[in-house]
Design an enzyme around this catalytic site. Sequence first.
Site, mmCIF file in Angstrom:
data_model
loop_
_atom_site.group_PDB
_atom_site.id
_atom_site.type_symbol
_atom_site.label_atom_id
_atom_site.label_comp_id
_atom_site.label_asym_id
_atom_site.label_seq_id
_atom_site.Cartn_x
_atom_site.Cartn_y
_atom_site.Cartn_z
ATOM 1 N N THR B 311 38.544 38.359 33.700
ATOM 2 C CA THR B 311 39.039 39.220 34.649
ATOM 3 C C THR B 311 37.851 40.070 35.598
ATOM 4 O OG1 THR B 311 40.913 39.279 32.948
ATOM 5 C CG2 THR B 311 40.724 40.843 34.937
ATOM 6 N N TRP B 314 36.176 37.421 37.973
ATOM 7 C CA TRP B 314 37.141 36.986 38.868
ATOM 8 C C TRP B 314 36.865 37.857 39.982
ATOM 9 C CZ3 TRP B 314 41.077 38.979 41.814
ATOM 10 C CH2 TRP B 314 41.759 37.804 42.508
ATOM 11 N N HIS B 315 36.867 39.263 39.905
ATOM 12 C CA HIS B 315 36.882 40.207 40.842
ATOM 13 C C HIS B 315 35.359 40.071 41.740
ATOM 14 C CE1 HIS B 315 40.267 41.503 39.081
ATOM 15 N NE2 HIS B 315 40.504 42.215 40.275
ATOM 16 N N GLY B 316 34.407 39.489 41.071
ATOM 17 C CA GLY B 316 32.907 39.596 41.870
ATOM 18 C C GLY B 316 32.136 38.908 40.870
#
Lengths: 369, 463
Positions: B311, B314-316
């Site tokens: 997670t 996924w954001h960066g």
Amino acid sequence: MNENVKNRVVTILFIIIIFGFSIINIVVKDTEISNTERRKLKQFSDINIKDINSGKLPDEIENYLMDQFVQRDTFRSIKTFFKLNILCQKENNGFFKVENNVHNLLYPLSSKNVLNTANKINNIYDTYLDETNNIFYTIVPDKNYYLADKSEYLKLDYNKLSNMLRENIDSNIEYIDIFDTVTATSYYNTDAHWSQEYLLDTAEKIAEKMNFKDRINSEFILKDYNKFYGTYYGQLADSSIEEDTLKYYSNDIIENAKVYNYETKQETKIYDEEKFNTSMDKYEFFLSGSTPLLKITNEFANNDKTLIVFRDSFASSLVPLFTEAYNNIYLVDIRYIKSELLKDYIDFKNADVLFMYSTLVINESGSLK
Amino acid sequence: MIFSSLTFLLYFLPIVLLLYYIVPKKMRNLVLFVASMAFYFFGEPKYIILMLLSIFFAYINAIFIEKSKKHKKLFLIISIVISLGLLVVFKYTDFIIENINMIFASNINLLRLALPIGISFYTFQVISYVIDVYNEKAKAQKNFLKFATYVSLFPQLIAGPIVRYTDIDKELENREYKVENFSQGVRRFVIGLAKKILIANVLGELITAFSNASEPSVLFYWLNGIAVTLQIYFDFSGYSDMAIGIGKMLGFSFPENFNYPYISKSITEFWRRWHITLSSWFRDYVYIPLGGNRVSKLKWLRNILIVWMLTGLWHGASWNFVIWGLLYGILLVIEKLGGLKILEKIPTFFSRIYVVLVVMLGFIIFNSTDLASIAQNLGGLIGIGNIPFANAESIFYLKDYISIILIGGIFSTPIIKNIITKIKEKNSKLVNILEPITLSVLLVLCISYLVDGSFNPFLYFRF
């Protein structure tokens, strides 16, 4: 109003707003300049379709749409009103209003730039000046200095700025403190600059310190010229602020003085009415605005004295008051000319020299060459 | 192109709506597909082929999965490898190289590939689709146009919500058009636009002022923390609102993505209310396939940490995002191992403060550019570095932005919504009259902010 009617009203209003603005903006002709913001507006022809590959096209189109938006100033005023009056925010785009006077949030102090200014002045001193010169420097305070001490707005640490310059500028260059010669009301409400109307004390103090006061004998006659909005007006976008009045001092000496611009190679007058009428920056009325090198010649001078002023735009309205005292006054703006080139234009021997920079330029002195 | 722009609001959207509603119903998917391609092409022309390839491979593989009972797993793996492969190459290659260089003191050159906008969102949509087809929860879409329209649908293409194929498969075939839905869409869109422009962007200016501050102070670190927490919420949820709103105007019902996360009483609850489509995606397509909680405690712990590390990633592609994800993984484990029971016992006020503080610390990590700035921004909150509590600068910015912070705080809870609901129960006429007026005023205000060229960043470029 029942749910069904409300739903229809919401739908219709939304369609009217987005289609309405879309159509009006397509139909209404583009404008070339914004008088309030004093800048050229982006034109459709400026958009380069090839920029799609570099990813710049969306920004270009958005900038064009922002610039050419119908009633742009009105919408900017709505935003300013909402921010300052409804949300009670302190500034808009870094500009704020105190008693109908627009200020720019100038903060923080850049020690690096202050030192850079001192170094530039020392460099010119070392290169061009010697014991034959009377050399002085002065600092023009920006109008934030005169905000009340307990003002809620951020402002520069003016003491630190003055002390840094004093400690770092060559001790042969004498400081003239003019902070107490002007007040908050000496500045235009809608512009960064000071109004010549209030500069007699400043001029007198400098003349006294530089020892040319006794060479100014003619009276100055104050003339009302015209109304105008200054630079800050368009930046804040607060339509409730009233116009400033441009007033200037004149006499026969000033009227007859000739101003030679080394860049345009043209001769003009000290007060340039054409600039006022054609330029977006009305302050260019004084000595025709920003330019690398000017020479004011006073043919009626009873001496052959020369004054060289290293300066920014604040000098444009002050230096005309010195005209009578000198045969020639050079105004040098080293933001637009490399100081190494000056030897080709100016003979520094025996000249009086004044370095005169505003805190605005000192704090952002990266542009000094 | 972003929704909060004049280009979108006054040109793209009206043109699409006009074309969409004047063509026969049969042609509307085509209009949406063309509009979505134009929408993407306008901002990311180079990578449109990449998206079309991703769509094409998922389309073909799903059909093969459905037809070939024998090799369906193989086609599923091929499809996931292709989709994830593209994501890894474009999003994570430099991160991997940087870490290899760091660990092995090597000097491999970075690829410096630009991140294709929206790749994290459409990759997840495509993967969920092929897995659903594999699990026979969805039928493979035979019509390429319909499938391509689903993946590239412009309202949700670049910032979510992550719409699963099963969420809108029926609507791809047949949509219901009602004034009521359109009006709800308008309301949702305008509210989202206002959240983004009038709150998130303004708080973004405060965050910029913090990063340019001349002297640090504890107060400014707190202002930054609060501003980041509110900005990310209003930006992200505002964008989701706009997406859901446009979807409704076009006849789609996208899933909800946010449900007042800052009123949560535990981190467990927070993640049921924050970016709901992402957390449910990870739950359904990673956590449960790994065995979920129906495994040994050790494996369950592993599953949770894997999910939350992913997670974060996924954001960066950066360690701060991994740390941010793992922080939540660890907190969720603690809550599941007994923390939740304690939180249920303490007064609600304290459990909410706990959540908001954890979320704020998390977003400070999330928003920091490197490990050093994480330490600095967290340490500043408690005065590490012998910094003053407040100074003229921080007090000025507090006064400048206090109204926005308060408005943000209030609107991040359902207080106003509940008040309006109560008034509506007593006097629905009044609310019905005020609603169109309020929405019109908000829309005009948003246009005013856009015309003034206000700070309008796009936070999702790294997602």
